[in-house]
Write a protein that holds these residues in place. Structure first.
Motif, mmCIF file in Angstrom:
data_model
loop_
_atom_site.group_PDB
_atom_site.id
_atom_site.type_symbol
_atom_site.label_atom_id
_atom_site.label_comp_id
_atom_site.label_asym_id
_atom_site.label_seq_id
_atom_site.Cartn_x
_atom_site.Cartn_y
_atom_site.Cartn_z
ATOM 1 N N LEU B 121 0.927 -1.352 -0.019
ATOM 2 C CA LEU B 121 0.111 0.048 -0.025
ATOM 3 C C LEU B 121 0.903 1.194 0.059
ATOM 4 O O LEU B 121 0.329 2.205 -0.693
ATOM 5 C CB LEU B 121 -0.822 -0.175 1.277
ATOM 6 C CG LEU B 121 -2.304 -0.785 1.246
ATOM 7 C CD1 LEU B 121 -2.934 -0.664 2.325
ATOM 8 C CD2 LEU B 121 -3.146 -0.217 -0.073
ATOM 9 N N LEU B 122 1.763 1.300 0.654
ATOM 10 C CA LEU B 122 2.714 2.400 0.941
ATOM 11 C C LEU B 122 3.481 2.678 -0.467
ATOM 12 O O LEU B 122 3.473 3.933 -0.862
ATOM 13 C CB LEU B 122 4.033 2.259 1.947
ATOM 14 C CG LEU B 122 3.784 2.473 3.181
ATOM 15 C CD1 LEU B 122 4.916 1.952 4.048
ATOM 16 C CD2 LEU B 122 3.604 3.972 3.672
ATOM 17 N N GLU B 123 3.553 1.739 -1.388
ATOM 18 C CA GLU B 123 3.987 1.820 -2.419
ATOM 19 C C GLU B 123 3.273 2.116 -3.582
ATOM 20 O O GLU B 123 3.338 2.488 -4.751
ATOM 21 C CB GLU B 123 4.994 0.490 -3.068
ATOM 22 C CG GLU B 123 6.229 0.387 -2.085
ATOM 23 C CD GLU B 123 6.773 -0.960 -2.140
ATOM 24 O OE1 GLU B 123 6.178 -1.683 -3.140
ATOM 25 O OE2 GLU B 123 8.093 -1.327 -1.635
ATOM 26 N N THR B 124 1.977 2.205 -3.308
ATOM 27 C CA THR B 124 0.955 2.526 -4.046
ATOM 28 C C THR B 124 0.899 4.013 -4.518
ATOM 29 O O THR B 124 0.710 4.699 -3.694
ATOM 30 C CB THR B 124 -0.454 1.862 -3.842
ATOM 31 O OG1 THR B 124 -0.265 0.547 -3.315
ATOM 32 C CG2 THR B 124 -1.616 2.167 -4.799
ATOM 33 N N LYS B 125 0.634 4.279 -5.618
ATOM 34 C CA LYS B 125 0.344 5.710 -6.162
ATOM 35 C C LYS B 125 -1.151 6.018 -5.916
ATOM 36 O O LYS B 125 -1.888 5.120 -5.877
ATOM 37 C CB LYS B 125 0.850 6.028 -7.651
ATOM 38 C CG LYS B 125 2.187 5.819 -8.038
ATOM 39 C CD LYS B 125 2.545 5.984 -9.499
ATOM 40 C CE LYS B 125 3.894 5.789 -9.761
ATOM 41 N NZ LYS B 125 4.225 5.703 -11.267
ATOM 42 N N ILE B 126 -1.192 7.392 -5.439
ATOM 43 C CA ILE B 126 -2.321 7.698 -5.191
ATOM 44 C C ILE B 126 -3.400 7.729 -6.414
ATOM 45 O O ILE B 126 -4.474 7.373 -6.220
ATOM 46 C CB ILE B 126 -2.309 9.516 -4.775
ATOM 47 C CG1 ILE B 126 -1.661 9.573 -3.567
ATOM 48 C CG2 ILE B 126 -3.692 10.048 -4.913
ATOM 49 C CD1 ILE B 126 -2.473 8.971 -2.333
ATOM 50 N N GLU B 127 -2.816 7.859 -7.397
ATOM 51 C CA GLU B 127 -3.674 7.819 -8.850
ATOM 52 C C GLU B 127 -4.305 6.424 -8.838
ATOM 53 O O GLU B 127 -5.549 6.118 -9.209
ATOM 54 C CB GLU B 127 -3.014 8.043 -10.102
ATOM 55 C CG GLU B 127 -2.517 9.437 -10.258
ATOM 56 C CD GLU B 127 -0.886 9.649 -9.489
ATOM 57 O OE1 GLU B 127 -0.266 8.888 -9.341
ATOM 58 O OE2 GLU B 127 -0.958 10.672 -8.384
ATOM 59 N N THR B 128 -3.430 5.538 -8.456
ATOM 60 C CA THR B 128 -3.936 3.981 -8.577
ATOM 61 C C THR B 128 -5.046 3.943 -7.591
ATOM 62 O O THR B 128 -5.973 3.032 -7.772
ATOM 63 C CB THR B 128 -2.596 2.973 -8.380
ATOM 64 O OG1 THR B 128 -1.613 3.601 -8.973
ATOM 65 C CG2 THR B 128 -3.126 1.692 -8.459
ATOM 66 N N LEU B 129 -4.644 4.370 -6.415
ATOM 67 C CA LEU B 129 -5.625 4.001 -5.304
ATOM 68 C C LEU B 129 -7.029 4.778 -5.630
ATOM 69 O O LEU B 129 -8.001 4.191 -5.555
ATOM 70 C CB LEU B 129 -5.108 4.847 -4.076
ATOM 71 C CG LEU B 129 -5.745 4.361 -2.662
ATOM 72 C CD1 LEU B 129 -4.563 4.407 -1.686
ATOM 73 C CD2 LEU B 129 -6.773 5.277 -2.338
ATOM 74 N N LEU B 130 -6.861 6.055 -6.278
ATOM 75 C CA LEU B 130 -8.372 6.638 -6.621
ATOM 76 C C LEU B 130 -8.985 5.619 -7.728
ATOM 77 O O LEU B 130 -10.096 5.523 -7.869
ATOM 78 C CB LEU B 130 -8.091 8.068 -7.057
ATOM 79 C CG LEU B 130 -7.562 8.826 -5.746
ATOM 80 C CD1 LEU B 130 -7.221 10.359 -6.319
ATOM 81 C CD2 LEU B 130 -8.726 8.895 -4.819
ATOM 82 N N LYS B 131 -8.194 5.197 -8.625
ATOM 83 C CA LYS B 131 -8.774 4.441 -9.794
ATOM 84 C C LYS B 131 -9.499 3.468 -9.270
ATOM 85 O O LYS B 131 -10.494 2.792 -9.719
ATOM 86 C CB LYS B 131 -7.658 4.079 -10.744
ATOM 87 C CG LYS B 131 -8.069 3.778 -12.114
ATOM 88 C CD LYS B 131 -6.741 3.420 -12.830
ATOM 89 C CE LYS B 131 -7.154 2.484 -14.072
ATOM 90 N NZ LYS B 131 -6.146 1.909 -14.661
ATOM 91 N N GLU B 132 -8.605 2.733 -8.329
ATOM 92 C CA GLU B 132 -9.397 1.473 -7.503
ATOM 93 C C GLU B 132 -10.572 1.767 -6.860
ATOM 94 O O GLU B 132 -11.625 0.890 -6.947
ATOM 95 C CB GLU B 132 -8.447 0.723 -6.724
ATOM 96 C CG GLU B 132 -7.049 0.175 -7.557
ATOM 97 C CD GLU B 132 -7.472 -1.051 -8.895
ATOM 98 O OE1 GLU B 132 -8.694 -1.662 -8.527
ATOM 99 O OE2 GLU B 132 -6.634 -1.218 -9.565
ATOM 100 N N LEU B 133 -10.617 3.038 -6.312
ATOM 101 C CA LEU B 133 -11.708 3.247 -5.355
ATOM 102 C C LEU B 133 -13.202 3.255 -6.348
ATOM 103 O O LEU B 133 -14.091 3.009 -5.962
ATOM 104 C CB LEU B 133 -11.643 4.652 -4.852
ATOM 105 C CG LEU B 133 -12.488 5.241 -3.856
ATOM 106 C CD1 LEU B 133 -12.431 4.344 -2.563
ATOM 107 C CD2 LEU B 133 -12.109 6.618 -3.369
ATOM 108 N N GLU B 134 -12.806 3.969 -7.679
ATOM 109 C CA GLU B 134 -13.911 3.827 -8.677
ATOM 110 C C GLU B 134 -14.421 2.564 -8.944
ATOM 111 O O GLU B 134 -15.743 2.198 -9.470
ATOM 112 C CB GLU B 134 -13.490 4.501 -10.097
ATOM 113 C CG GLU B 134 -13.110 5.982 -9.844
ATOM 114 C CD GLU B 134 -14.373 6.942 -9.216
ATOM 115 O OE1 GLU B 134 -15.365 6.735 -9.511
ATOM 116 O OE2 GLU B 134 -13.962 7.795 -8.137
#
Lengths: 372, 199
Positions: B121-134
């Motif tokens: 998770l720490l290595e995850t980019k914010i963009e990826t996180l927001l994309k996955e949130l969708e």
């Protein structure tokens, strides 16, 4: 933006909620923003979340606060300390602090803290006794497990201990000893042992996985029950049904502790769906390997009762009644009353009803209504 | 003496454990346990459903940790204590025959092996996180966004959505778990992809 906070909050796995925060939150005394901050902590920690659920459902906030206070070993006067620190008094400050704090009356809280600690700390004798008791009990359990178990083969494939999807598939148990984890297959028709070990797994290969599942919430709605497992299938009684949450990453696996419960629950589901043949097969097979398993005895008896086979029902209900008194005793006796009445054995029914009445059972009133 | 007390309350959990192992003094475990006693009590209540029993169990856990911490290496005390408490509760339930389970010995006190997931998770980019949130289910996505991005409390979310407070809590918890799983899956996929390329 605040997006990085989302990541931080997802990662905030170990921020536990304090006693005061929890109290204020559960009392509903917090503003929206403060409540939200506590909720973020509850969301990020299973420990805090479980505790909040427990207090909210079964306890009182006051008790939780009292517990916390009881164990408090130090009631530091933080603001006072911070004041001294902030003005950087250095050695003089430290000396002054020590000097004043040694004077009686500077902080009644500190004196109270010492008293509290003395009152709440176990005396060495009691403590040693308890510790010794715990250790003895664990040793005894391990020794007993060692004697009961016997390794019969060691298959290599980890796929072997997935829970069976079909009735014909094996359903496996797991057990841990100090150094190893074993997966057991209680449905194998081998007699002479309480459990037959069909697979041995090393800690390296399986411990982490099994632990991971156990750490997942095994049961959503509580494990211990004051009433019996019969309740979900008797209309009008307190509802209880375990919900087993399976990690979606490993859908074929279930927590080790829950595997036995899964097999029982499947049987119960078959009872509910009136698939009595399957239910009986399940409980009979469990009984073949664990003859003293009261759950299987009880539910097998219950299945026969539902089929109208009261003689057979009585056989298994009485087994359930005998084996572990506290769990199924009253449920079994209540069903026995119905069986006796159906068989025309009114005196036996009355005897059981009086037993329930004298025991102030959950079923007492219903039982007396039946026999009267 | 008072200065020492000031000092002890400022020690981290790990420092208290080290100090206890070195000096074998109960004051360290008392301080340590006081930080979590309310949680131990709450978890015990959840399992045992009785205040007197939960109080007794809390006391038992305190006794057990004093013994175990003498030798046990603990890197995340709260996680370890949570596990220990749950185990003690299960043992208590078994003792009272209120639960039928496969016999289980007590060596499962290792801490949760979650640091690997956290590293991912720490290595995850914010963009990826927001994309996955969708990609979450609508209700989960909505509640997650309101809670984590809009910083709304359960109460506020309840009043601005058709969901009850219980549902909001459930959507956030499930959404969070699903999001983590998606991210871990995503990270594993990327790792495999890199390995394939380098091969």
């Amino acid at each position: 933006m605040q997006n990085s906070e989302l990541k931080n909050e997802l990662l905030g796995a170990h921020k536990e909620v304090s006693a005061k925060e929890l109290k204020d939150y559960l009392d509903g005394n917090l503003s929206n923003s403060k409540a939200r901050a506590v909720e973020a902590k509850l969301n990020s920690s299973d420990f805090s979340s479980d505790a909040a659920d427990g207090i909210k459902t079964y306890g009182t906030v006051a008790s939780a606060a009292a517990i916390s206070h009881k164990y408090a070993s130090s009631t530091l006067n933080t603001p006072l300390l911070l004041t001294f620190s902030s003005v950087s008094l250095g050695i003089l400050g430290v000396w002054a602090f020590m000097h004043f704090s040694n004077e009686e009356g500077i902080s009644s809280e500190n004196n109270f803290a010492e008293t509290t600690q003395e009152q709440t700390t176990l005396t060495p004798t009691a403590e040693d006794k308890k510790a010794s008791y715990v250790e003895e009990e664990l040793n005894e359990k391990q020794e007993k497990a060692g004697k009961t178990l016997q390794i019969i083969n060691i298959p290599e494939t980890p796929e072997a201990n997935k829970i069976g999807a079909q009735e014909s598939d094996p359903i496996l148990f797991s057990i841990e000893t100090e150094h190893e984890i074993f997966t057991l297959n209680p449905l194998e028709k081998k007699k002479g042992k309480l459990f037959q070990i069909s697979e041995k797994a090393t800690l390296k290969t399986q411990s982490a996985r099994i632990r991971h599942y156990r750490n997942y919430k095994l049961v959503d709605q509580g494990i211990g029950i004051d009433e019996s497992l019969l309740h979900p299938i008797i209309e009008g009684t307190p509802a209880f049904k375990e919900t087993i949450v399976i990690n979606p990453k490993y859908p074929g696996w279930v927590p080790a502790d829950s595997i036995y419960r899964v097999s029982i629950n499947e049987g119960i589901d078959w009872i509910i769906s009136k698939d009595y043949a399957k239910a009986k097969m399940r409980f009979k097979r469990l009984l073949e390997n664990t003859p003293k398993d009261l759950s299987s005895s009880f539910y097998l008896g219950y299945t026969y009762y539902l089929e109208g086979k009261h003689e057979q029902a009585l056989t298994y209900l009485q087994m359930a009644e005998i084996h572990v008194i506290q769990t199924f005793d009253h449920d079994a006796r209540f069903l026995e009353i119905k069986c006796y009445l159906n068989l025309g054995r009114d005196e036996d029914a009355l005897k059981e009803a009086l037993y329930l009445k004298n025991a102030d059972s959950f079923y007492a009133e219903k039982a007396m209504e039946l026999v009267e | 003496m008072k200065l020492f007390k000031t000092h002890i309350s400022k020690l981290s959990d790990i420092e208290l454990i080290k100090a206890y192992q070195k000096e074998n003094a109960q004051k360290f475990t008392a301080e340590l346990f006081s930080r979590y006693a309310h949680l131990v009590f709450g978890v015990s209540l959840k399992y045992l459903k009785s205040e007197p029993e939960a109080k007794d169990l809390t006391q038992n856990v305190y006794t057990v940790i004093q013994k175990k911490l003498k030798t046990h290496e603990v890197t995340n005390f709260s996680s370890w204590l949570h596990q220990l408490t749950k185990n003690e509760c299960l043992m208590e339930l078994r003792r009272n025959k209120r639960i039928e389970l496969v016999p289980l010995t007590e060596n499962n006190l290792e801490e949760e092996d979650s640091h690997i997931d956290e590293k991912i998770l720490l290595e995850t980019k914010i963009e990826t996180l927001l994309k996955e949130l969708e990609n979450l289910k609508p209700a989960q996505k909505e509640c997650m966004k309101l809670f984590y991005l809009k910083k709304m409390s359960y109460r506020e979310i309840t009043s601005s959505t058709p969901y009850s407070e219980k549902e909001v809590k459930s959507y956030i918890q499930n959404g969070k778990r699903n999001l983590k799983n998606q991210l871990i899956h995503h990270a594993e996929f990327r790792t495999e992809e890199r390995a394939t390329r380098s091969a």
